[in-house]
Design a protein around this motif. Structure first.
Motif, mmCIF file in Angstrom:
data_model
loop_
_atom_site.group_PDB
_atom_site.id
_atom_site.type_symbol
_atom_site.label_atom_id
_atom_site.label_comp_id
_atom_site.label_asym_id
_atom_site.label_seq_id
_atom_site.Cartn_x
_atom_site.Cartn_y
_atom_site.Cartn_z
ATOM 1 N N UNK A 2 38.577 41.609 38.895
ATOM 2 C CA UNK A 2 39.682 41.121 38.077
ATOM 3 C C UNK A 2 39.672 41.765 36.691
ATOM 4 N N UNK A 3 38.490 42.041 36.133
ATOM 5 C CA UNK A 3 38.408 42.679 34.818
ATOM 6 C C UNK A 3 38.771 44.152 34.887
ATOM 7 N N UNK A 4 38.410 44.827 35.957
ATOM 8 C CA UNK A 4 38.638 46.268 36.009
ATOM 9 C C UNK A 4 39.951 46.610 36.713
ATOM 10 N N UNK A 5 40.012 46.475 38.007
ATOM 11 C CA UNK A 5 41.209 46.878 38.754
ATOM 12 C C UNK A 5 42.263 45.778 38.803
ATOM 13 N N UNK A 6 41.852 44.540 38.711
ATOM 14 C CA UNK A 6 42.812 43.442 38.756
ATOM 15 C C UNK A 6 43.805 43.496 37.616
ATOM 16 N N UNK A 7 43.371 44.047 36.493
ATOM 17 C CA UNK A 7 44.260 44.180 35.339
ATOM 18 C C UNK A 7 45.421 45.125 35.638
ATOM 19 N N UNK A 8 45.267 45.967 36.647
ATOM 20 C CA UNK A 8 46.333 46.886 37.050
ATOM 21 C C UNK A 8 47.365 46.217 37.959
ATOM 22 N N UNK A 9 47.098 44.976 38.334
ATOM 23 C CA UNK A 9 48.018 44.279 39.226
ATOM 24 C C UNK A 9 47.746 44.577 40.688
ATOM 25 N N UNK A 10 46.505 44.938 41.008
ATOM 26 C CA UNK A 10 46.121 45.264 42.381
ATOM 27 C C UNK A 10 45.082 44.254 42.851
ATOM 28 N N UNK A 11 45.413 43.505 43.896
ATOM 29 C CA UNK A 11 44.440 42.562 44.438
ATOM 30 C C UNK A 11 43.410 43.335 45.259
ATOM 31 N N UNK A 12 42.285 42.702 45.505
ATOM 32 C CA UNK A 12 41.252 43.384 46.291
ATOM 33 C C UNK A 12 41.746 43.608 47.715
ATOM 34 N N UNK A 13 42.509 42.684 48.232
ATOM 35 C CA UNK A 13 43.065 42.834 49.576
ATOM 36 C C UNK A 13 43.988 44.060 49.649
ATOM 37 N N UNK A 14 44.814 44.231 48.639
ATOM 38 C CA UNK A 14 45.693 45.411 48.601
ATOM 39 C C UNK A 14 44.859 46.688 48.534
ATOM 40 N N UNK A 15 43.782 46.657 47.734
ATOM 41 C CA UNK A 15 42.883 47.806 47.644
ATOM 42 C C UNK A 15 42.278 48.126 49.016
ATOM 43 N N UNK A 16 41.888 47.094 49.753
ATOM 44 C CA UNK A 16 41.311 47.316 51.082
ATOM 45 C C UNK A 16 42.322 47.997 52.011
ATOM 46 N N UNK A 17 43.569 47.579 51.950
ATOM 47 C CA UNK A 17 44.594 48.209 52.785
ATOM 48 C C UNK A 17 44.821 49.665 52.367
ATOM 49 N N UNK A 18 44.893 49.904 51.061
ATOM 50 C CA UNK A 18 45.067 51.280 50.590
ATOM 51 C C UNK A 18 43.896 52.137 51.050
ATOM 52 N N UNK A 19 42.698 51.586 51.014
ATOM 53 C CA UNK A 19 41.510 52.317 51.468
ATOM 54 C C UNK A 19 41.569 52.591 52.965
ATOM 55 N N UNK A 20 42.025 51.616 53.743
ATOM 56 C CA UNK A 20 42.132 51.799 55.193
ATOM 57 C C UNK A 20 43.153 52.885 55.523
ATOM 58 N N UNK A 21 44.268 52.906 54.818
ATOM 59 C CA UNK A 21 45.278 53.949 55.049
ATOM 60 C C UNK A 21 44.696 55.310 54.704
ATOM 61 N N UNK A 22 43.970 55.388 53.603
ATOM 62 C CA UNK A 22 43.332 56.634 53.191
ATOM 63 C C UNK A 22 42.331 57.103 54.255
ATOM 64 N N UNK A 23 41.492 56.185 54.742
ATOM 65 C CA UNK A 23 40.496 56.533 55.757
ATOM 66 C C UNK A 23 41.160 57.009 57.041
ATOM 67 N N UNK A 24 42.287 56.403 57.413
ATOM 68 C CA UNK A 24 43.013 56.839 58.604
ATOM 69 C C UNK A 24 43.563 58.254 58.408
ATOM 70 N N UNK A 25 44.023 58.550 57.192
ATOM 71 C CA UNK A 25 44.534 59.892 56.895
ATOM 72 C C UNK A 25 43.414 60.921 56.990
ATOM 73 N N UNK A 26 42.240 60.578 56.476
ATOM 74 C CA UNK A 26 41.095 61.492 56.559
ATOM 75 C C UNK A 26 40.718 61.725 58.019
#
Length: 179
Positions: free
Chosen positions: A19-43
């Motif tokens: 919440x202090x680092x990335x949450x301030x950007x308006x990104x929940x951890x769940x959203x980050x996990x999805x973005x990471x999964x999409x990235x991993x699928x692309x790789x």
């Protein structure tokens, strides 16, 4: 019980750090996990013959249900963190790709996780001692939580089928106006 309490503390600390680092950007951890999964699928699709980035692939990678993943993909698309592209092999399917903004937020989230990991590394290794590798391997092979058994639905009692008008006339008592 001590380990459960330790895990709870680690979870609380990681949430606060997020919440202090990335949450301030308006990104929940769940959203980050999805973005990471999409990235991993692309790789995967670049390095192997994997045709990923379909919703099914993301669902499998995340271990979530399809409805949740679909709702999150819609949300990420509306926020312009994900782009959708039709699949060339299957006209019904879509590929999910990170937008430039989505990739930037994923990188920031990854950095936040790495910062936290470096701070907690010694503590985590101490928790997992004396055999961290075996402990992590055991966690990866841990069975899923038992699912709640569905109770069979009570069957509705079949209502009597309405009779045809001719049958209804036969079933009524014969009345006469004259007695």
């Amino acid at each position: 019980m001590q380990h459960a309490q330790t895990l709870e503390t680690i979870h609380r600390l990681t949430h606060r750090h997020w919440m202090k680092s990335a949450g301030a950007l308006g990104l929940s951890y769940s959203e980050f996990e999805y973005l990471s999964a999409i990235y991993e699928q692309a790789v995967l699709s670049e390095t192997t013959d994997h045709h990923g980035q379909h919703l099914h692939d993301i669902v499998t990678a995340m271990g979530v249900n399809k409805a949740s993943a679909s709702a999150m993909m819609d949300k990420l698309e509306k926020r312009k963190l994900v782009r959708v592209k039709p699949c060339k092999r299957d006209a019904r399917a879509k590929h999910f790709l990170l937008s430039k903004k989505g990739e930037e937020l994923r990188v920031i989230g990854k950095s936040a996780d790495e910062q936290l990991a470096s701070v907690l590394e010694a503590d985590i290794l101490a928790i997992l001692s004396p055999a961290p590798v075996q402990t992590v391997a055991a966690l990866e092979h841990m069975p899923d939580a038992p699912k709640e058994e569905k109770k069979p639905r009570a069957k509705k009692k079949a209502e009597p089928k309405p009779k045809e008008p001719a049958e209804q006339a036969d079933a009524l008592p014969q009345l006469s106006l004259f007695g």
